[in-house]
Design a protein around this motif. Sequence first.
Motif, PDB file in Angstrom:
ATOM      1  N   ALA A  45       0.663  -1.454   0.018  1.00  0.00           N
ATOM      2  CA  ALA A  45       0.019  -0.135  -0.043  1.00  0.00           C
ATOM      3  C   ALA A  45       0.682   1.279  -0.055  1.00  0.00           C
ATOM      4  N   PHE A  46       2.161   1.324   0.682  1.00  0.00           N
ATOM      5  CA  PHE A  46       2.711   2.377   0.841  1.00  0.00           C
ATOM      6  C   PHE A  46       3.348   2.456  -0.677  1.00  0.00           C
ATOM      7  N   ARG A  47       3.923   1.466  -1.322  1.00  0.00           N
ATOM      8  CA  ARG A  47       4.494   1.710  -2.580  1.00  0.00           C
ATOM      9  C   ARG A  47       3.515   2.300  -3.531  1.00  0.00           C
ATOM     10  N   PHE A  48       2.254   1.938  -3.571  1.00  0.00           N
ATOM     11  CA  PHE A  48       1.352   2.236  -4.363  1.00  0.00           C
ATOM     12  C   PHE A  48       1.018   3.809  -4.142  1.00  0.00           C
ATOM     13  N   ALA A  49       0.817   4.061  -2.757  1.00  0.00           N
ATOM     14  CA  ALA A  49       0.876   5.563  -2.243  1.00  0.00           C
ATOM     15  C   ALA A  49       1.874   6.535  -2.868  1.00  0.00           C
ATOM     16  N   GLU A  50       3.187   6.000  -2.601  1.00  0.00           N
ATOM     17  CA  GLU A  50       4.168   6.887  -2.940  1.00  0.00           C
ATOM     18  C   GLU A  50       4.532   6.835  -4.452  1.00  0.00           C
ATOM     19  N   LEU A  51       4.046   6.053  -5.202  1.00  0.00           N
ATOM     20  CA  LEU A  51       3.925   6.319  -6.562  1.00  0.00           C
ATOM     21  C   LEU A  51       3.073   7.346  -6.949  1.00  0.00           C
ATOM     22  N   GLY A  52       1.866   7.484  -6.322  1.00  0.00           N
ATOM     23  CA  GLY A  52       0.859   8.469  -6.572  1.00  0.00           C
ATOM     24  C   GLY A  52       1.188   9.817  -6.124  1.00  0.00           C
ATOM     25  N   LEU A  53       1.791   9.822  -5.057  1.00  0.00           N
ATOM     26  CA  LEU A  53       1.914  11.125  -4.268  1.00  0.00           C
ATOM     27  C   LEU A  53       3.341  11.576  -4.299  1.00  0.00           C
ATOM     28  N   ARG A  54       4.313  10.867  -4.641  1.00  0.00           N
ATOM     29  CA  ARG A  54       5.842  11.214  -4.755  1.00  0.00           C
ATOM     30  C   ARG A  54       6.303  11.953  -3.347  1.00  0.00           C
ATOM     31  N   GLN A  55       5.710  11.573  -2.371  1.00  0.00           N
ATOM     32  CA  GLN A  55       6.034  12.404  -1.228  1.00  0.00           C
ATOM     33  C   GLN A  55       5.999  11.321  -0.080  1.00  0.00           C
ATOM     34  N   ARG A  56       7.170  10.831   0.333  1.00  0.00           N
ATOM     35  CA  ARG A  56       6.944   9.820   1.471  1.00  0.00           C
ATOM     36  C   ARG A  56       5.960  10.092   2.664  1.00  0.00           C
ATOM     37  N   ASP A  57       5.910  11.126   3.286  1.00  0.00           N
ATOM     38  CA  ASP A  57       5.095  11.495   4.478  1.00  0.00           C
ATOM     39  C   ASP A  57       3.708  11.397   3.999  1.00  0.00           C
ATOM     40  N   ASP A  58       3.420  12.112   2.772  1.00  0.00           N
ATOM     41  CA  ASP A  58       2.099  12.150   2.518  1.00  0.00           C
ATOM     42  C   ASP A  58       1.611  10.695   2.306  1.00  0.00           C
ATOM     43  N   ALA A  59       2.540   9.979   1.609  1.00  0.00           N
ATOM     44  CA  ALA A  59       2.169   8.410   1.214  1.00  0.00           C
ATOM     45  C   ALA A  59       1.763   7.607   2.684  1.00  0.00           C
ATOM     46  N   LEU A  60       2.706   7.630   3.730  1.00  0.00           N
ATOM     47  CA  LEU A  60       2.662   7.042   4.794  1.00  0.00           C
ATOM     48  C   LEU A  60       1.041   7.863   5.448  1.00  0.00           C
ATOM     49  N   ALA A 146       5.808   6.510 -12.287  1.00  0.00           N
ATOM     50  CA  ALA A 146       5.376   7.801 -11.647  1.00  0.00           C
ATOM     51  C   ALA A 146       4.905   8.883 -12.741  1.00  0.00           C
ATOM     52  N   ARG A 147       5.469   8.584 -13.952  1.00  0.00           N
ATOM     53  CA  ARG A 147       5.222   9.543 -14.728  1.00  0.00           C
ATOM     54  C   ARG A 147       3.995   9.148 -15.673  1.00  0.00           C
ATOM     55  N   LEU A 148       3.519   8.158 -15.520  1.00  0.00           N
ATOM     56  CA  LEU A 148       2.171   7.678 -16.188  1.00  0.00           C
ATOM     57  C   LEU A 148       1.019   8.421 -15.875  1.00  0.00           C
ATOM     58  N   PRO A 149       0.204   8.745 -16.721  1.00  0.00           N
ATOM     59  CA  PRO A 149      -1.385   9.392 -16.352  1.00  0.00           C
ATOM     60  C   PRO A 149      -1.675   8.702 -15.015  1.00  0.00           C
ATOM     61  N   ALA A 150      -2.662   9.265 -14.523  1.00  0.00           N
ATOM     62  CA  ALA A 150      -3.047   8.758 -13.008  1.00  0.00           C
ATOM     63  C   ALA A 150      -3.817   7.251 -13.226  1.00  0.00           C
ATOM     64  N   ARG A 151      -4.707   7.280 -14.382  1.00  0.00           N
ATOM     65  CA  ARG A 151      -5.447   5.965 -14.535  1.00  0.00           C
ATOM     66  C   ARG A 151      -4.670   4.950 -14.973  1.00  0.00           C
ATOM     67  N   GLN A 152      -3.437   5.062 -15.897  1.00  0.00           N
ATOM     68  CA  GLN A 152      -2.823   4.281 -16.318  1.00  0.00           C
ATOM     69  C   GLN A 152      -1.911   3.917 -15.208  1.00  0.00           C
ATOM     70  N   ARG A 153      -1.283   4.733 -14.470  1.00  0.00           N
ATOM     71  CA  ARG A 153      -0.507   4.256 -13.323  1.00  0.00           C
ATOM     72  C   ARG A 153      -1.231   3.289 -12.567  1.00  0.00           C
ATOM     73  N   GLU A 154      -2.443   3.563 -12.150  1.00  0.00           N
ATOM     74  CA  GLU A 154      -3.404   2.769 -11.188  1.00  0.00           C
ATOM     75  C   GLU A 154      -3.500   1.432 -11.789  1.00  0.00           C
ATOM     76  N   ALA A 155      -3.847   1.360 -12.976  1.00  0.00           N
ATOM     77  CA  ALA A 155      -4.163   0.267 -13.632  1.00  0.00           C
ATOM     78  C   ALA A 155      -2.933  -0.841 -13.510  1.00  0.00           C
ATOM     79  N   PHE A 156      -1.697  -0.201 -13.948  1.00  0.00           N
ATOM     80  CA  PHE A 156      -0.602  -1.096 -14.021  1.00  0.00           C
ATOM     81  C   PHE A 156       0.003  -1.377 -12.583  1.00  0.00           C
ATOM     82  N   THR A 157      -0.065  -0.641 -11.599  1.00  0.00           N
ATOM     83  CA  THR A 157       0.170  -1.092 -10.267  1.00  0.00           C
ATOM     84  C   THR A 157      -0.664  -2.045  -9.617  1.00  0.00           C
ATOM     85  N   LEU A 158      -1.788  -1.658  -9.811  1.00  0.00           N
ATOM     86  CA  LEU A 158      -2.731  -2.772  -9.323  1.00  0.00           C
ATOM     87  C   LEU A 158      -2.782  -4.156  -9.881  1.00  0.00           C
TER      88      LEU A 158
END
Length: 199
Positions: A45-60, A146-158
């Motif tokens: 979950a942290f990996r998914f969140a950090e890829l989306g937010l690009r900031q460790r504290d926000d991801a945590l 991380a540079r992918l569009p949000a929906r593509q990043r979500e689909a690939f990650t999940l």
Amino acid sequence: MNADANDDIHAAPSPGAHAPAGSAAPPRQEYASLDHFLAGIGPRAFRFAELGLRQRDDALDAVQDAMVKMLNYKDRPTTEWTPLFWRILRSRIVDVQRRRTFRLRWLAPPPEREDGGLPDWTDEGPGPARVHEGQEAYARLSEAIARLPARQREAFTLRVLEELDVATTAEVMGCGEGSVKTHLSRARATLQQQLEDWR
């Protein structure tokens, strides 16, 4: 956003609702307790969140918030916990992203970690050269994702990193299975092109 997300959560379709006619959705794992479930899903979950937010504290913070909200659903069947958790976390990530935009934080360069790099999720290998090579490759993959569009990043990650089936991914993303496949196909094509030089 929060109200809509909560409505979506309470109205979550039953497992397999998105499965095509005539096909059976893969069985979902059952867990001994919610603590066991959260302990297992936390690092991913942290990996998914950090890829989306690009900031460790926000991801945590996003992962912690999602875990706390899951306590409200501990009485739901354990087979529903996986898609439910990912939907909660995704909703939290979207909320943070929208608040950033509202505050015009996009004008500032993205914050860097103390070492100036991306998180290191690779295991130690038998030799320093192979460890470095693996870390470099994963760092480049992380940057490309991380540079992918949000929906593509979500689909690939999940689908690829978390290995969720298409039906569950569609449930988490709030779209049809066809959309998941389209986003995934485009993400793979983009990543293949960007990473061609070290593939």
